[in-house]
Design a protein around this motif. Structure first.
Motif, PDB file in Angstrom:
ATOM      1  N   VAL A   1      55.905   5.599 -16.382  1.00 27.64           N
ATOM      2  CA  VAL A   1      55.364   4.971 -15.182  1.00 27.64           C
ATOM      3  C   VAL A   1      55.999   3.591 -15.029  1.00 27.64           C
ATOM      4  N   GLN A   2      56.420   3.284 -13.831  1.00 30.46           N
ATOM      5  CA  GLN A   2      56.994   1.966 -13.528  1.00 30.46           C
ATOM      6  C   GLN A   2      56.218   1.308 -12.404  1.00 30.46           C
ATOM      7  N   LEU A   3      56.050   0.007 -12.517  1.00 35.13           N
ATOM      8  CA  LEU A   3      55.456  -0.798 -11.463  1.00 35.13           C
ATOM      9  C   LEU A   3      56.522  -1.763 -10.968  1.00 35.13           C
ATOM     10  N   VAL A   4      56.821  -1.714  -9.691  1.00 31.71           N
ATOM     11  CA  VAL A   4      57.858  -2.567  -9.116  1.00 31.71           C
ATOM     12  C   VAL A   4      57.219  -3.499  -8.098  1.00 31.71           C
ATOM     13  N   GLU A   5      57.345  -4.788  -8.351  1.00 27.00           N
ATOM     14  CA  GLU A   5      56.749  -5.807  -7.498  1.00 27.00           C
ATOM     15  C   GLU A   5      57.781  -6.388  -6.542  1.00 27.00           C
ATOM     16  N   SER A   6      57.287  -6.890  -5.424  1.00 26.36           N
ATOM     17  CA  SER A   6      58.139  -7.592  -4.474  1.00 26.36           C
ATOM     18  C   SER A   6      57.290  -8.572  -3.682  1.00 26.36           C
ATOM     19  N   GLY A   7      57.967  -9.533  -3.051  1.00 25.68           N
ATOM     20  CA  GLY A   7      57.276 -10.420  -2.131  1.00 25.68           C
ATOM     21  C   GLY A   7      57.089 -11.846  -2.593  1.00 25.68           C
ATOM     22  N   GLY A   8      57.471 -12.173  -3.810  1.00 33.93           N
ATOM     23  CA  GLY A   8      57.326 -13.546  -4.259  1.00 33.93           C
ATOM     24  C   GLY A   8      58.347 -14.456  -3.592  1.00 33.93           C
ATOM     25  N   GLY A   9      58.243 -15.761  -3.870  1.00 30.76           N
ATOM     26  CA  GLY A   9      59.194 -16.710  -3.324  1.00 30.76           C
ATOM     27  C   GLY A   9      58.650 -18.112  -3.286  1.00 30.76           C
ATOM     28  N   LEU A  10      59.331 -18.936  -2.525  1.00 33.79           N
ATOM     29  CA  LEU A  10      58.966 -20.347  -2.368  1.00 33.79           C
ATOM     30  C   LEU A  10      58.289 -20.530  -1.016  1.00 33.79           C
ATOM     31  N   VAL A  11      57.151 -21.200  -1.024  1.00 34.55           N
ATOM     32  CA  VAL A  11      56.419 -21.426   0.211  1.00 34.55           C
ATOM     33  C   VAL A  11      55.799 -22.813   0.167  1.00 34.55           C
ATOM     34  N   GLN A  12      55.625 -23.412   1.332  1.00 33.83           N
ATOM     35  CA  GLN A  12      55.005 -24.736   1.414  1.00 33.83           C
ATOM     36  C   GLN A  12      53.487 -24.623   1.281  1.00 33.83           C
ATOM     37  N   PRO A  13      52.835 -25.683   0.832  1.00 33.60           N
ATOM     38  CA  PRO A  13      51.368 -25.664   0.784  1.00 33.60           C
ATOM     39  C   PRO A  13      50.784 -25.311   2.146  1.00 33.60           C
ATOM     40  N   GLY A  14      49.771 -24.454   2.127  1.00 31.22           N
ATOM     41  CA  GLY A  14      49.159 -23.973   3.359  1.00 31.22           C
ATOM     42  C   GLY A  14      49.803 -22.715   3.905  1.00 31.22           C
ATOM     43  N   GLY A  15      50.906 -22.316   3.316  1.00 31.34           N
ATOM     44  CA  GLY A  15      51.612 -21.133   3.781  1.00 31.34           C
ATOM     45  C   GLY A  15      51.037 -19.842   3.213  1.00 31.34           C
ATOM     46  N   SER A  16      51.699 -18.730   3.538  1.00 30.51           N
ATOM     47  CA  SER A  16      51.233 -17.406   3.129  1.00 30.51           C
ATOM     48  C   SER A  16      52.372 -16.596   2.520  1.00 30.51           C
ATOM     49  N   LEU A  17      51.985 -15.703   1.646  1.00 30.62           N
ATOM     50  CA  LEU A  17      52.898 -14.713   1.080  1.00 30.62           C
ATOM     51  C   LEU A  17      52.132 -13.418   0.885  1.00 30.62           C
ATOM     52  N   ARG A  18      52.858 -12.316   0.901  1.00 29.30           N
ATOM     53  CA  ARG A  18      52.253 -11.012   0.615  1.00 29.30           C
ATOM     54  C   ARG A  18      53.034 -10.346  -0.491  1.00 29.30           C
ATOM     55  N   LEU A  19      52.360 -10.058  -1.586  1.00 23.78           N
ATOM     56  CA  LEU A  19      52.967  -9.353  -2.701  1.00 23.78           C
ATOM     57  C   LEU A  19      52.661  -7.861  -2.594  1.00 23.78           C
ATOM     58  N   SER A  20      53.630  -7.053  -3.019  1.00 20.44           N
ATOM     59  CA  SER A  20      53.451  -5.602  -3.069  1.00 20.44           C
ATOM     60  C   SER A  20      53.817  -5.102  -4.453  1.00 20.44           C
ATOM     61  N   CYS A  21      53.185  -4.027  -4.865  1.00 21.07           N
ATOM     62  CA  CYS A  21      53.486  -3.417  -6.154  1.00 21.07           C
ATOM     63  C   CYS A  21      53.351  -1.907  -6.015  1.00 21.07           C
ATOM     64  N   ALA A  22      54.455  -1.199  -6.216  1.00 16.71           N
ATOM     65  CA  ALA A  22      54.461   0.249  -6.093  1.00 16.71           C
ATOM     66  C   ALA A  22      54.595   0.893  -7.469  1.00 16.71           C
ATOM     67  N   ALA A  23      53.731   1.848  -7.741  1.00 13.31           N
ATOM     68  CA  ALA A  23      53.788   2.588  -8.998  1.00 13.31           C
ATOM     69  C   ALA A  23      54.488   3.923  -8.782  1.00 13.31           C
ATOM     70  N   SER A  24      55.301   4.308  -9.776  1.00 14.76           N
ATOM     71  CA  SER A  24      55.995   5.585  -9.696  1.00 14.76           C
ATOM     72  C   SER A  24      56.078   6.203 -11.090  1.00 14.76           C
ATOM     73  N   GLY A  25      56.310   7.507 -11.111  1.00 13.85           N
ATOM     74  CA  GLY A  25      56.410   8.203 -12.391  1.00 13.85           C
ATOM     75  C   GLY A  25      55.403   9.326 -12.483  1.00 13.85           C
ATOM     76  N   SER A  26      55.034   9.663 -13.710  1.00 11.79           N
ATOM     77  CA  SER A  26      54.104  10.761 -13.958  1.00 11.79           C
ATOM     78  C   SER A  26      52.669  10.266 -13.781  1.00 11.79           C
ATOM     79  N   ILE A  27      52.207  10.343 -12.552  1.00 14.48           N
ATOM     80  CA  ILE A  27      50.904   9.794 -12.196  1.00 14.48           C
ATOM     81  C   ILE A  27      49.998  10.907 -11.711  1.00 14.48           C
ATOM     82  N   PHE A  28      48.881  11.077 -12.401  1.00 10.30           N
ATOM     83  CA  PHE A  28      47.862  12.008 -11.938  1.00 10.30           C
ATOM     84  C   PHE A  28      46.873  11.292 -11.041  1.00 10.30           C
ATOM     85  N   ARG A  29      46.495  10.091 -11.498  1.00  6.88           N
ATOM     86  CA  ARG A  29      45.562   9.268 -10.742  1.00  6.88           C
ATOM     87  C   ARG A  29      45.706   7.823 -11.200  1.00  6.88           C
ATOM     88  N   ILE A  30      45.482   6.907 -10.283  1.00  8.92           N
ATOM     89  CA  ILE A  30      45.449   5.494 -10.659  1.00  8.92           C
ATOM     90  C   ILE A  30      44.026   4.990 -10.488  1.00  8.92           C
TER      91      ILE A  30
END
Length: 119
Positions: A1-30
């Motif tokens: 099973v692998q978890l791959v994250e995305s969406g980080g970075g540099l942002v100014q105070p008061g700003g917004s970011l959205r992180l995502s994490c997708a799981a893949s592999g032999s998954i029956f249930r999370i």
């Protein structure tokens, strides 16, 4: 099973970011999925967590600013971060409690994504 994250970075105070994490592999249930963070010189801490049924909990420091959600069909968890503060700067890690086809649950971590809040 692998978890791959995305969406980080540099942002100014008061700003917004959205992180995502997708799981893949032999998954029956999370079961639970969540986000943790670790700032330099500090221990890793829970930021937000969501169960397969949609129940969630947050660290007090992010309540009202961060929102965790998931798409069970895509095995993906999201973290919407609004009104970011310099103290939110950290490496953010995705976590998932995955039941494989052996029906045993194991705990998995993503590689981490850097979030830096600075002017």
């Amino acid at each position: 099973v692998q978890l791959v994250e995305s969406g980080g970075g540099l942002v100014q105070p008061g700003g917004s970011l959205r992180l995502s994490c997708a799981a893949s592999g032999s998954i029956f249930r999370i079961n639970a999925m969540g986000w943790y963070r670790q700032a330099p010189g500090k221990q890793r801490e829970l930021v937000a967590r969501i169960t397969s049924g949609g129940s969630n909990n947050y660290a007090d420091s992010v309540k009202g600013r961060f929102t965790v959600s998931r798409d069970n069909a895509k095995n993906t968890v999201y973290l919407q971060m609004n009104n970011l503060k310099p103290e939110d700067t950290a490496v953010y890690y995705c976590n998932a409690q995955v039941v494989g086809y052996t029906l045993y649950e194991n705990n998995y971590w993503g590689q981490g994504t850097q979030v830096t809040v600075s002017s």
